[in-house]
Design a protein around this motif. Structure first.
Motif, PDB file in Angstrom:
ATOM      1  N   GLN A 490       0.826  -1.188   0.000  1.00  0.00           N
ATOM      2  CA  GLN A 490       0.000   0.000   0.000  1.00  0.00           C
ATOM      3  C   GLN A 490       0.872   1.256   0.000  1.00  0.00           C
ATOM      4  OE1 GLN A 490      -3.412  -0.128  -0.279  1.00  0.00           O
ATOM      5  NE2 GLN A 490      -2.926  -2.314  -0.591  1.00  0.00           N
ATOM      6  N   PRO A 491       0.310   2.383  -0.504  1.00  0.00           N
ATOM      7  CA  PRO A 491       1.085   3.628  -0.492  1.00  0.00           C
ATOM      8  C   PRO A 491       1.547   3.969   0.919  1.00  0.00           C
ATOM      9  CG  PRO A 491      -0.867   3.866  -1.842  1.00  0.00           C
ATOM     10  CD  PRO A 491      -1.001   2.552  -1.145  1.00  0.00           C
ATOM     11  N   ILE A 492       2.752   4.506   1.010  1.00  0.00           N
ATOM     12  CA  ILE A 492       3.337   4.846   2.304  1.00  0.00           C
ATOM     13  C   ILE A 492       4.110   6.149   2.144  1.00  0.00           C
ATOM     14  CG2 ILE A 492       5.503   3.586   1.946  1.00  0.00           C
ATOM     15  CD1 ILE A 492       5.377   2.724   4.884  1.00  0.00           C
ATOM     16  N   LEU A 493       4.173   6.913   3.214  1.00  0.00           N
ATOM     17  CA  LEU A 493       4.883   8.189   3.138  1.00  0.00           C
ATOM     18  C   LEU A 493       6.390   7.976   3.065  1.00  0.00           C
ATOM     19  CD1 LEU A 493       3.075  10.665   5.573  1.00  0.00           C
ATOM     20  CD2 LEU A 493       3.048  10.664   3.075  1.00  0.00           C
ATOM     21  N   HIS A 494       6.973   8.550   2.046  1.00  0.00           N
ATOM     22  CA  HIS A 494       8.428   8.651   1.919  1.00  0.00           C
ATOM     23  C   HIS A 494       8.938   9.484   3.097  1.00  0.00           C
ATOM     24  CE1 HIS A 494      12.252   9.975   0.209  1.00  0.00           C
ATOM     25  NE2 HIS A 494      12.101   9.147  -0.816  1.00  0.00           N
ATOM     26  N   LYS A 495      10.165   9.256   3.488  1.00  0.00           N
ATOM     27  CA  LYS A 495      10.746  10.027   4.577  1.00  0.00           C
ATOM     28  C   LYS A 495      10.726  11.524   4.276  1.00  0.00           C
ATOM     29  CE  LYS A 495      14.988  10.321   7.371  1.00  0.00           C
ATOM     30  NZ  LYS A 495      16.363   9.808   7.538  1.00  0.00           N
ATOM     31  N   GLU A 496      10.711  11.875   2.998  1.00  0.00           N
ATOM     32  CA  GLU A 496      10.696  13.283   2.611  1.00  0.00           C
ATOM     33  C   GLU A 496       9.280  13.850   2.555  1.00  0.00           C
ATOM     34  OE1 GLU A 496      12.918  13.434  -0.994  1.00  0.00           O
ATOM     35  OE2 GLU A 496      14.830  13.000   0.005  1.00  0.00           O
ATOM     36  N   GLY A 497       8.286  13.060   3.035  1.00  0.00           N
ATOM     37  CA  GLY A 497       6.961  13.614   3.266  1.00  0.00           C
ATOM     38  C   GLY A 497       5.901  13.333   2.234  1.00  0.00           C
ATOM     39  N   TYR A 498       6.127  12.492   1.246  1.00  0.00           N
ATOM     40  CA  TYR A 498       5.125  12.226   0.214  1.00  0.00           C
ATOM     41  C   TYR A 498       5.078  10.736  -0.100  1.00  0.00           C
ATOM     42  CZ  TYR A 498       9.263  12.091  -2.755  1.00  0.00           C
ATOM     43  OH  TYR A 498      10.488  11.791  -3.285  1.00  0.00           O
ATOM     44  N   ALA A 499       3.954  10.317  -0.702  1.00  0.00           N
ATOM     45  CA  ALA A 499       3.789   8.920  -1.093  1.00  0.00           C
ATOM     46  C   ALA A 499       3.908   8.737  -2.603  1.00  0.00           C
ATOM     47  CB  ALA A 499       2.438   8.392  -0.620  1.00  0.00           C
ATOM     48  N   GLY A 521      -3.691  10.675  -2.147  1.00  0.00           N
ATOM     49  CA  GLY A 521      -3.648  11.234  -3.479  1.00  0.00           C
ATOM     50  C   GLY A 521      -3.796  12.738  -3.532  1.00  0.00           C
ATOM     51  N   ARG A 522      -3.896  13.386  -2.382  1.00  0.00           N
ATOM     52  CA  ARG A 522      -4.068  14.835  -2.355  1.00  0.00           C
ATOM     53  C   ARG A 522      -2.702  15.525  -2.232  1.00  0.00           C
ATOM     54  NH1 ARG A 522      -8.579  16.161   2.043  1.00  0.00           N
ATOM     55  NH2 ARG A 522      -8.262  18.230   1.100  1.00  0.00           N
ATOM     56  N   PRO A 523      -2.613  16.793  -2.683  1.00  0.00           N
ATOM     57  CA  PRO A 523      -1.337  17.516  -2.582  1.00  0.00           C
ATOM     58  C   PRO A 523      -0.837  17.548  -1.141  1.00  0.00           C
ATOM     59  CG  PRO A 523      -2.844  18.701  -3.994  1.00  0.00           C
ATOM     60  CD  PRO A 523      -3.647  17.602  -3.374  1.00  0.00           C
ATOM     61  N   VAL A 524       0.470  17.415  -0.972  1.00  0.00           N
ATOM     62  CA  VAL A 524       1.078  17.412   0.349  1.00  0.00           C
ATOM     63  C   VAL A 524       2.439  18.096   0.255  1.00  0.00           C
ATOM     64  CG1 VAL A 524       2.198  15.173   0.017  1.00  0.00           C
ATOM     65  CG2 VAL A 524       1.654  15.945   2.331  1.00  0.00           C
ATOM     66  N   LEU A 525       2.845  18.741   1.339  1.00  0.00           N
ATOM     67  CA  LEU A 525       4.154  19.405   1.364  1.00  0.00           C
ATOM     68  C   LEU A 525       5.255  18.371   1.561  1.00  0.00           C
ATOM     69  CD1 LEU A 525       3.462  22.530   3.632  1.00  0.00           C
ATOM     70  CD2 LEU A 525       3.357  22.383   1.140  1.00  0.00           C
ATOM     71  N   CYS A 526       6.305  18.479   0.751  1.00  0.00           N
ATOM     72  CA  CYS A 526       7.472  17.627   0.968  1.00  0.00           C
ATOM     73  C   CYS A 526       8.288  18.189   2.124  1.00  0.00           C
ATOM     74  CB  CYS A 526       8.303  17.522  -0.306  1.00  0.00           C
ATOM     75  SG  CYS A 526       9.189  19.038  -0.740  1.00  0.00           S
ATOM     76  N   ASP A 527       9.366  17.530   2.482  1.00  0.00           N
ATOM     77  CA  ASP A 527      10.142  17.967   3.643  1.00  0.00           C
ATOM     78  C   ASP A 527      10.834  19.304   3.425  1.00  0.00           C
ATOM     79  OD1 ASP A 527      11.950  17.021   1.787  1.00  0.00           O
ATOM     80  OD2 ASP A 527      13.300  16.172   3.294  1.00  0.00           O
ATOM     81  N   GLU A 528      10.895  19.776   2.171  1.00  0.00           N
ATOM     82  CA  GLU A 528      11.486  21.079   1.898  1.00  0.00           C
ATOM     83  C   GLU A 528      10.451  22.205   1.932  1.00  0.00           C
ATOM     84  OE1 GLU A 528      14.610  22.032   1.539  1.00  0.00           O
ATOM     85  OE2 GLU A 528      15.256  19.986   2.025  1.00  0.00           O
ATOM     86  N   GLY A 529       9.179  21.845   2.208  1.00  0.00           N
ATOM     87  CA  GLY A 529       8.180  22.871   2.451  1.00  0.00           C
ATOM     88  C   GLY A 529       7.352  23.298   1.263  1.00  0.00           C
TER      89      GLY A 529
END
Length: 650
Positions: A490-499, A521-529
């Motif tokens: 299943q989709p999982i969050l990458h350490k950098e904040g996204y799947a 599946g919705r927009p999300v901020l990566c770890d760089e903001g």
């Protein structure tokens, strides 16, 4: 150990640093090092080549003393060759080099090369004098006798061309160095040249007979032909393309490989974008660490047609490192020696990066000791194992503790599995628990999935939080979607904040948009903001602008403190200016304290200056406490330890 083996250099070339004598020294060095001993003499026990030759390139101190490098080279040389002209006796350095060689007990191994003038005006006094036999060295003024050393003479001779004179005198020096009779060497060399002429005559006759019928074929055979591919596999070190594509298809690819052939051999490979711009490898799980930063490969072959050397370059065409191949007789493996440019213009051993920081949570500290790789080939010539070696050939480990890799391939040559090896070449489990990486490539050689497994063959979460990567490709075979999955699929969050990462490209293969999505599946901020970044490019494919947006689609400041970045490049593709802008379109300070940075390069492409400015365009201190950095390079293009100069704003 033989005398040849106990010295690093076969000969040391001593000369006065005038323009004429320097040219003779340059000719002699190249002629000696490139001359191949006739095979007939090799069979009799003589070496295949003269060996390495030393020639210093810099002027010595005015006091006439020799530096440690020169003295060391003299001690490590079997013969001393002195370039003699009327200017030579005026050089204290040449005389001192002769004195040292005599002090080493090698006075009988000094070979003069007379290039101009008469011996009595061109030979240094120390070269033509010798203490009489039978007198003790302790005597205050031991008697001496004048002698005229036997050497080579390249002065003009009536009835002989300059080329003939040079060839004869080169052979005279070679004969002295390898311990062969001059007449014997000259005769064998003539026999070889005669055979070459015979072959040329025969080839010319055949060519004349077939010229009309084979003219078109000959032209096609000799011209450089470039083909494009999705990927490649090395066959005995030489790339073979996987997934051929047309020129037009290559122009739309974000990454394609251009393989250029001449006379049936690969001479060059370029990793490029849009069939117009070289693009270097970045760090990735499916990228060998020693290729990161490399965009171009140039191939050279030995006398038997086997790979001899690969020169590697970055995206700007700057030389980075050379891989020198040495194959044994059976050919089932090869040793790769890594070389960089040396002071003398030849390759000296160097290390290469053999570890990917993506593979483990932490790595051992310390400088790499990997100077060589030994590559083993399977029946198809693909690399089945690659093991690391120290400069002396002993087993070496990378910073993960691995001593090599083992590979497996599918029927098309695409790599499908990577495992790790210990110093005994047994399979190794990394400290993170990672045992192997399994890839599923498409039929045209593009990786579509990558799975990380533990010792039991079970999926394993990597340091970035996922166990599997799935790549989606568009009609042009560009990666338009990259998804991170957990051990449950299943989709999982990458350490950098996204799947999931979504990408868009223009019709030239340039990446123009990256958007980040969460597990829903919705927009999300990566770890760089930021949730999305858009890119713009110039006509040469250089990225000129990056603009960052939030999940709401509006401009947003990324963690480094800016909402937009712009770049300018010079004609060679070097970055010369980078500026930062806020959400309001005005200059803004980067988190390191500057709003703009400019760079300059010398004619060889070496970076020489970097300057920082604030929002008002005036010099400003960066986060490291200086406003400008300058670099100075030596003649090799290397950066000495004192080359950096930080200049704080006053």
């Amino acid at each position: 150990m033989s005398e040849t083996e106990s010295h690093r250099y076969s000969a040391f070339i001593s000369y006065r640093h005038t323009t004429k004598d320097r040219k003779w020294a340059e000719w002699l060095l190249e002629a000696l090092e490139t001359y191949r001993i006739p095979k007939a003499l090799q069979k009799a026990g003589f070496p295949g080549r003269v060996g390495r030759v030393f020639r210093d390139r810099d002027e010595l101190p005015t006091d006439g003393s020799l530096n440690n490098q020169i003295e060391t080279a003299l001690r490590q040389s079997r013969f001393l060759i002195v370039i003699c002209s009327p200017d030579t006796p005026q050089s204290k350095w040449v005389s001192r080099e002769i004195e040292i060689f005599k002090e080493l007990g090698r006075g009988d191994k000094i070979l003069p090369l007379l290039v101009e003038g008469e011996p009595d005006e061109s030979f240094p006094k120390v070269l033509t004098t010798s203490r009489l036999v039978g007198f003790e060295e302790a005597e205050a003024d031991p008697p001496v006798k004048d002698v005229e050393p036997i050497g080579a003479d390249v002065r003009p001779v009536e009835g002989k061309s300059e080329k003939e004179i040079r060839k004869d005198e080169l052979l005279r020096l070679v004969a002295g160095i390898i311990g062969c009779g001059f007449d014997d060497l000259k005769q064998r060399d003539k026999e070889r040249e005669r055979k070459k002429r015979q072959y040329r005559i025969m080839g010319g006759a055949v060519t004349c007979l077939l010229l009309l019928a084979a003219g078109l074929y000959y032209w096609d055979y000799n011209r450089i032909k470039t083909s494009y591919f999705n990927n490649y596999v090395n066959v005995y070190g030489v790339p073979k393309g996987i997934g051929p594509i047309s020129d037009e298809e290559a122009k739309k690819r974000n990454v394609a490989y251009a393989l250029s052939y001449q006379r049936g051999k690969l001479i060059r490979m370029v990793r490029q974008k849009g069939a117009q711009r070289a693009i270097a490898y970045e760090q990735s799980y499916n990228v060998d660490p020693w290729l990161v930063g490399i965009a171009e490969w140039r191939y050279q072959y030995g006398v038997h047609g086997r790979l001899d050397k690969v020169s590697l370059y970055d995206a700007q065409g700057k030389y980075k490192v050379a891989h020198n191949y040495e194959f044994p007789t059976d050919g089932d493996k090869a040793t790769i020696y890594f070389r960089k440019m040396s002071y003398e213009g030849e390759g000296i051993p160097t290390t290469v990066e053999s570890t990917s920081s993506l593979l483990a949570d932490s790595m051992q500290n310390g400088k790499s000791e990997i100077f060589q790789h030994i590559v083993y080939f399977n029946a198809l010539g693909y690399e089945s194992r690659r093991v690391f070696r120290t400069i002396s050939g002993g087993a070496a480990k990378d910073q993960l503790g691995a001593a090599g890799y083992a590979y497996a391939y599918d029927g098309h040559g695409s790599r499908v599995r990577v495992r790790f090896l210990d110093t005994q070449q047994h399979e190794l489990i990394l400290k993170s628990g990672l045992a192997e990486i399994v890839c599923t490539p498409s039929i045209d050689g593009i990786a579509e999935t990558m799975t990380f497994l533990n010792e039991k063959g079970e999926q394993l979460l990597t340091k970035f939080g996922y166990a599997k990567i799935v790549v989606e490709l568009d009609a042009q075979r560009n990666a338009t979607g990259i998804s991170a999955l957990g051990t449950d699929g299943q989709p999982i969050l990458h350490k950098e904040g996204y799947a999931r990462l979504i990408r868009r490209y223009d019709d030239r293969g340039n990446l123009i948009e990256e958007a980040y999505r969460g597990v829903d599946g919705r927009p999300v901020l990566c770890d760089e903001g930021y949730a999305k970044v858009t890119c713009a490019y110039d006509d040469r494919g250089n990225a000129t602008e990056y603009a960052y947006q939030g999940a709401d689609g509006q401009p947003i400041l990324r963690k480094n403190g800016y909402a937009r970045l712009t770049r300018r490049y010079d004609d060679r593709g070097n970055l010369v200016e980078q500026a930062y802008w806020g959400v309001d379109g005005r200059p803004i300070l980067h988190k390191d304290g500057y709003a703009e940075v400019s760079c300059e390069y010398d004619d060889r492409g070496n970076f020489i200056k970097e300057a920082y400015r604030g929002v008002d365009g005036r010099p400003v201190l960066c986060g490291y406490g200086y406003a400008k950095v300058t670099c100075a390079y030596d003649d090799r293009g290397s950066l000495p330890g004192s080359g950096w100069s930080a200049r704080p704003l006053r």
